[in-house]
Structure formats: C-alpha cells, structure tokens
Design a protein around this motif. Structure first.
Motif, PDB file in Angstrom:
ATOM      1  N   LEU A 100      13.668  33.742 -80.712  1.00 49.06           N
ATOM      2  CA  LEU A 100      13.707  32.269 -81.734  1.00 49.06           C
ATOM      3  C   LEU A 100      15.121  31.433 -81.676  1.00 49.06           C
ATOM      4  CD1 LEU A 100      12.492  31.167 -83.294  1.00 49.06           C
ATOM      5  CD2 LEU A 100      13.790  32.125 -85.740  1.00 49.06           C
ATOM      6  N   ILE A 101      16.414  32.076 -81.119  1.00 47.20           N
ATOM      7  CA  ILE A 101      17.565  31.770 -80.220  1.00 47.20           C
ATOM      8  C   ILE A 101      17.228  31.132 -79.660  1.00 47.20           C
ATOM      9  CG2 ILE A 101      19.913  32.121 -80.469  1.00 47.20           C
ATOM     10  CD1 ILE A 101      19.543  34.301 -82.846  1.00 47.20           C
ATOM     11  N   VAL A 102      17.044  32.240 -78.721  1.00 44.54           N
ATOM     12  CA  VAL A 102      16.816  31.699 -77.212  1.00 44.54           C
ATOM     13  C   VAL A 102      15.863  30.233 -76.796  1.00 44.54           C
ATOM     14  CG1 VAL A 102      15.530  31.928 -74.654  1.00 44.54           C
ATOM     15  CG2 VAL A 102      16.660  33.849 -76.152  1.00 44.54           C
ATOM     16  N   GLY A 103      14.732  30.004 -77.971  1.00 44.17           N
ATOM     17  CA  GLY A 103      14.298  28.388 -78.006  1.00 44.17           C
ATOM     18  C   GLY A 103      14.781  28.004 -78.543  1.00 44.17           C
TER      19      GLY A 103
ATOM     20  N   THR B 234       7.719  34.516 -73.037  1.00 43.28           N
ATOM     21  CA  THR B 234       8.530  35.068 -72.533  1.00 43.28           C
ATOM     22  C   THR B 234       8.909  35.107 -71.093  1.00 43.28           C
ATOM     23  OG1 THR B 234       8.538  35.998 -74.192  1.00 43.28           O
ATOM     24  CG2 THR B 234      10.153  36.776 -72.671  1.00 43.28           C
ATOM     25  N   TRP B 235       8.138  35.428 -70.295  1.00 42.96           N
ATOM     26  CA  TRP B 235       7.917  35.258 -68.384  1.00 42.96           C
ATOM     27  C   TRP B 235       7.751  34.096 -67.754  1.00 42.96           C
ATOM     28  CZ3 TRP B 235      10.727  39.147 -65.361  1.00 42.96           C
ATOM     29  CH2 TRP B 235      10.101  40.521 -65.965  1.00 42.96           C
ATOM     30  N   LEU B 236       7.352  33.438 -68.589  1.00 43.27           N
ATOM     31  CA  LEU B 236       6.642  32.367 -67.829  1.00 43.27           C
ATOM     32  C   LEU B 236       8.332  31.499 -68.535  1.00 43.27           C
ATOM     33  CD1 LEU B 236       5.306  29.505 -66.570  1.00 43.27           C
ATOM     34  CD2 LEU B 236       4.522  29.236 -68.979  1.00 43.27           C
ATOM     35  N   GLY B 237       8.457  31.637 -69.642  1.00 46.14           N
ATOM     36  CA  GLY B 237      10.245  30.493 -69.737  1.00 46.14           C
ATOM     37  C   GLY B 237      11.438  31.039 -68.570  1.00 46.14           C
TER      38      GLY B 237
ATOM     39  N   ALA C 249      13.946  41.428 -71.853  1.00 44.39           N
ATOM     40  CA  ALA C 249      14.297  42.483 -72.248  1.00 44.39           C
ATOM     41  C   ALA C 249      13.888  43.270 -73.326  1.00 44.39           C
ATOM     42  CB  ALA C 249      15.740  43.328 -71.498  1.00 44.39           C
ATOM     43  N   LEU C 250      14.385  42.538 -74.807  1.00 41.47           N
ATOM     44  CA  LEU C 250      14.099  42.346 -75.827  1.00 41.47           C
ATOM     45  C   LEU C 250      12.153  42.620 -76.502  1.00 41.47           C
ATOM     46  CD1 LEU C 250      17.507  41.156 -77.401  1.00 41.47           C
ATOM     47  CD2 LEU C 250      16.986  43.481 -76.935  1.00 41.47           C
ATOM     48  N   ILE C 251      12.461  41.793 -75.788  1.00 41.46           N
ATOM     49  CA  ILE C 251      10.853  40.786 -76.528  1.00 41.46           C
ATOM     50  C   ILE C 251       9.042  42.002 -75.273  1.00 41.46           C
ATOM     51  CG2 ILE C 251       9.338  39.179 -76.190  1.00 41.46           C
ATOM     52  CD1 ILE C 251      11.668  36.954 -76.783  1.00 41.46           C
ATOM     53  N   THR C 252       9.888  41.919 -74.416  1.00 41.02           N
ATOM     54  CA  THR C 252       8.466  42.577 -73.782  1.00 41.02           C
ATOM     55  C   THR C 252       9.008  43.566 -73.195  1.00 41.02           C
ATOM     56  OG1 THR C 252       9.422  41.923 -72.064  1.00 41.02           O
ATOM     57  CG2 THR C 252       7.842  40.475 -72.334  1.00 41.02           C
ATOM     58  N   GLY C 253      10.310  44.927 -73.269  1.00 41.39           N
ATOM     59  CA  GLY C 253      10.622  45.777 -73.344  1.00 41.39           C
ATOM     60  C   GLY C 253       9.655  47.030 -74.583  1.00 41.39           C
TER      61      GLY C 253
END
Length: 117
Positions: free
Chosen positions: A1-4, A69-72, A50-54
């Motif tokens: 959310l913060i990254v967005g 996430t990977w597209l971003g 790392a955090l979301i898709t790990g």
C-alpha cells in the motif's frame, strides 16, 4: 500500500511539473532528480516484491497481486533506464535534449544551404 502511495505521489509530482511547465524539463537538475526518484522507486519495488510475493506474503500464490507487483517492478526498472539515458543525452549535448539538438542542427544546415548556395 505504501509503495502504491509513494509511486503515485512521485509520478503525479513529475506529471504536474511537466504539464504546467514549472521547471525546464531539459535541465540537468530536473533530470537528475527524476533519475534519483526512479532509483528510489526501484528500491521500493524490490522490497515490495520480496515482501508481497515471497513465502508467506499476501501475493505468494499466482494471481492479480503477484502479477501487478512484478509488473510494477518491471515498469520502475524501465523508467530508471530511460531516465539514465535522458540524463546521459543531456550531459553529452550540454543540457539540450537530443531531439531539440538534432532539430536545431538540421535547421542550421537548411539555412546555410539556402543562403550559401
């Protein structure tokens, strides 16, 4: 959310600056700041991937969150690469965008040909 939120904020900032011509987009300072900001976004997306898709992350299973996430991350890398290229073009041409520089050189040649011969 913060990254967005951070990505949207930085993107909106650059969009507003370019749209309202608040800063000369061909200036080296502006492009250096854009390069540093896009580098910051890449670092944020590395952490997000790392955090979301790990293992144990909310996007661990393949789905919308995983792919977005990977597209971003991929888009942030391409923005960083393009910012680096633009910064190099500006440094090579003394602060003038390469397209503008080519146009000026072309018109100079036409002017010279017209009046010299």
């Amino acid at each position: 959310l913060i990254v967005g939120f951070v990505g949207t904020g930085i993107g909106s900032l650059f969009l507003g600056v370019r749209f309202f011509n608040l800063v000369n987009a061909a200036s080296e300072g502006y492009n250096r700041f854009q390069f540093i900001s896009s580098g910051f976004l890449v670092l944020m997306f590395i952490l997000a991937v790392a955090l979301i898709t790990g293992i144990g992350g909310p996007g661990q299973s393949v789905g919308d969150l995983y792919y977005s996430t990977w597209l971003g991350f991929c888009v942030s890398i391409s923005i960083l690469v393009e910012s680096y290229r633009e910064l190099n073009r500006l440094e090579e041409n003394g602060g003038i965008e390469s397209d503008t520089m080519m146009m000026v050189q072309h018109h100079g040649q036409l002017y010279k040909e017209f009046y010299d011969g």
